[in-house]
Design a protein around this motif. Structure first.
Motif, short mmCIF file in Angstrom:
data_model
loop_
_atom_site.label_atom_id
_atom_site.label_comp_id
_atom_site.label_asym_id
_atom_site.label_seq_id
_atom_site.Cartn_x
_atom_site.Cartn_y
_atom_site.Cartn_z
N SER A 22 -26.77 21.27 -47.01
CA SER A 22 -25.95 22.34 -46.59
C SER A 22 -25.32 23.18 -47.94
O SER A 22 -25.30 24.28 -47.87
N ALA A 23 -24.84 22.40 -48.83
CA ALA A 23 -24.25 22.88 -50.10
C ALA A 23 -25.24 23.85 -51.14
O ALA A 23 -24.72 24.71 -51.52
N TYR A 24 -26.76 23.36 -51.04
CA TYR A 24 -27.14 23.84 -52.07
C TYR A 24 -28.39 24.77 -51.51
O TYR A 24 -28.92 25.66 -52.23
N CYS A 25 -28.68 24.39 -50.14
CA CYS A 25 -29.96 25.36 -49.52
C CYS A 25 -29.29 26.67 -49.03
O CYS A 25 -28.24 26.73 -48.52
N THR A 26 -30.24 27.65 -48.91
CA THR A 26 -29.82 28.96 -48.28
C THR A 26 -29.93 28.38 -46.79
O THR A 26 -30.59 27.44 -46.17
N LEU A 30 -32.11 25.55 -45.23
CA LEU A 30 -31.39 24.50 -44.48
C LEU A 30 -31.98 24.12 -43.06
O LEU A 30 -32.43 23.10 -42.82
N ASN A 31 -32.07 25.43 -42.48
CA ASN A 31 -32.71 25.09 -40.96
C ASN A 31 -34.26 24.62 -41.10
O ASN A 31 -34.61 23.77 -40.24
N HIS A 32 -34.95 25.06 -42.03
CA HIS A 32 -36.27 24.58 -42.19
C HIS A 32 -36.33 23.13 -42.49
O HIS A 32 -37.10 22.57 -41.78
N SER A 33 -35.24 22.68 -43.37
CA SER A 33 -35.26 21.12 -43.43
C SER A 33 -35.08 20.27 -42.19
O SER A 33 -35.59 19.39 -41.79
N VAL A 34 -34.16 20.92 -41.38
CA VAL A 34 -33.66 20.32 -40.15
C VAL A 34 -34.57 20.23 -39.25
O VAL A 34 -35.00 19.35 -38.38
N SER A 59 -35.37 12.26 -46.66
CA SER A 59 -36.61 13.10 -47.24
C SER A 59 -36.69 14.32 -46.69
O SER A 59 -37.04 15.30 -47.59
N ALA A 60 -36.47 14.51 -45.42
CA ALA A 60 -36.77 15.86 -45.06
C ALA A 60 -35.54 16.85 -45.63
O ALA A 60 -35.71 17.99 -45.85
N MET A 61 -34.40 16.27 -45.84
CA MET A 61 -33.31 17.38 -46.15
C MET A 61 -33.48 17.56 -47.69
O MET A 61 -32.92 18.46 -48.07
N PHE A 62 -34.22 16.69 -48.36
CA PHE A 62 -34.40 16.72 -49.89
C PHE A 62 -35.80 17.62 -50.34
O PHE A 62 -35.88 17.71 -51.33
N HIS A 63 -36.37 17.86 -49.21
CA HIS A 63 -37.97 18.02 -49.85
C HIS A 63 -38.22 19.30 -50.53
O HIS A 63 -39.17 19.45 -51.25
N ASP A 64 -37.30 20.35 -50.05
CA ASP A 64 -37.30 21.57 -50.75
C ASP A 64 -36.17 21.76 -51.87
O ASP A 64 -36.12 22.94 -52.15
N LEU A 65 -35.35 20.98 -52.17
CA LEU A 65 -34.25 21.14 -53.02
C LEU A 65 -34.94 21.62 -54.46
O LEU A 65 -34.16 22.30 -55.08
N GLY A 66 -36.19 20.93 -54.84
CA GLY A 66 -36.70 21.59 -56.06
C GLY A 66 -36.87 23.08 -56.31
O GLY A 66 -37.23 23.69 -57.17
N LEU A 67 -36.72 23.79 -55.02
CA LEU A 67 -36.85 25.31 -55.00
C LEU A 67 -35.72 25.90 -55.21
O LEU A 67 -35.71 27.10 -55.45
#
Length: 201
Positions: A22-26, A30-34, A59-67
């Motif tokens: 929630s702090a780092y994703c748009t 964030l909704n995509h990860s959820v 894993s779902a919460m972090f899978h796109d943090l590299g973006l």
């Protein structure tokens, strides 16, 4: 099946993972990860796949943090970067080394075309759920009412355009990465044709 049937583990790691995402994703990411977790858990339930809910959720919460800019790497593919972030997070959460490695593996493997469910059920599920959410792949494998409910609670918020821009940027800077391969293989057309953008959204 409803969202109430898709239990999110009430653990410190899961709460913290959502807080970090929630702090780092748009809002769209964030909704995509959820949604990725909900689609995966629903698919597992419908197909009798046993999985580790806490591992899958983190894993779902972090899978796109590299973006996201704070964790974007100019040398490491986004999926590998996200895996490293998950490893560090899991260490802080007190997970043993083997479980940290598993979180990293699940995130890296979510960009594979397929993962054998017997080898890695969590990665198998995340491949399905992220492909569904980004390109609408095999949407009919989940009940229509559930799709409507998940999209209503966690709307897409223009994810397709935002995600494609991220992948094009990654492809330009890292031509050997998985996003570059996805761009070459026509992900733009698949995103634009995603039925989730018109179905109950």
């Amino acid at each position: 099946m409803t969202m109430d049937d898709l239990v999110i583990p009430d653990t410190r790691a899961c709460h913290a993972a959502l807080e970090v995402a929630s702090a780092y994703c748009t809002p769209a990411l964030l909704n995509h990860s959820v949604r990725a977790y909900h689609w995966a858990a629903a698919y597992a339930s419908a197909h009798g796949i046993a999985f580790d809910p806490e591992l899958l959720y983190v894993s779902a919460m972090f899978h796109d943090l590299g973006l996201v800019k704070e964790f974007d790497s100019h040398t490491v593919p986004f999926d590998e970067a996200g895996g490293h972030v998950a490893w560090v997070f899991a260490a802080g959460a007190g997970w043993p080394v083997e479980r940290r490695v598993r979180a990293s593996e699940v995130i890296v493997r979510h960009m594979w075309d397929e993962v054998d469910v017997a080898m890695d059920p969590e990665a198998h599920l995340l491949v399905y759920s992220t492909s569904l959410d980004i390109s609408g792949r095999r949407a009919d494998a989940l009940p229509a009412d559930l799709r409507t409910e998940v999209l209503a609670r966690h709307p897409r918020l223009g994810l397709g355009e935002e995600f494609l821009a991220c992948f094009r940027d990654q492809a330009e800077r890292k031509p050997d990465s998985s996003p570059a391969a996805s761009v070459r293989q026509g992900i733009a057309a698949r995103i634009s044709a995603n039925p989730l953008d018109t179905y109950g959204a």
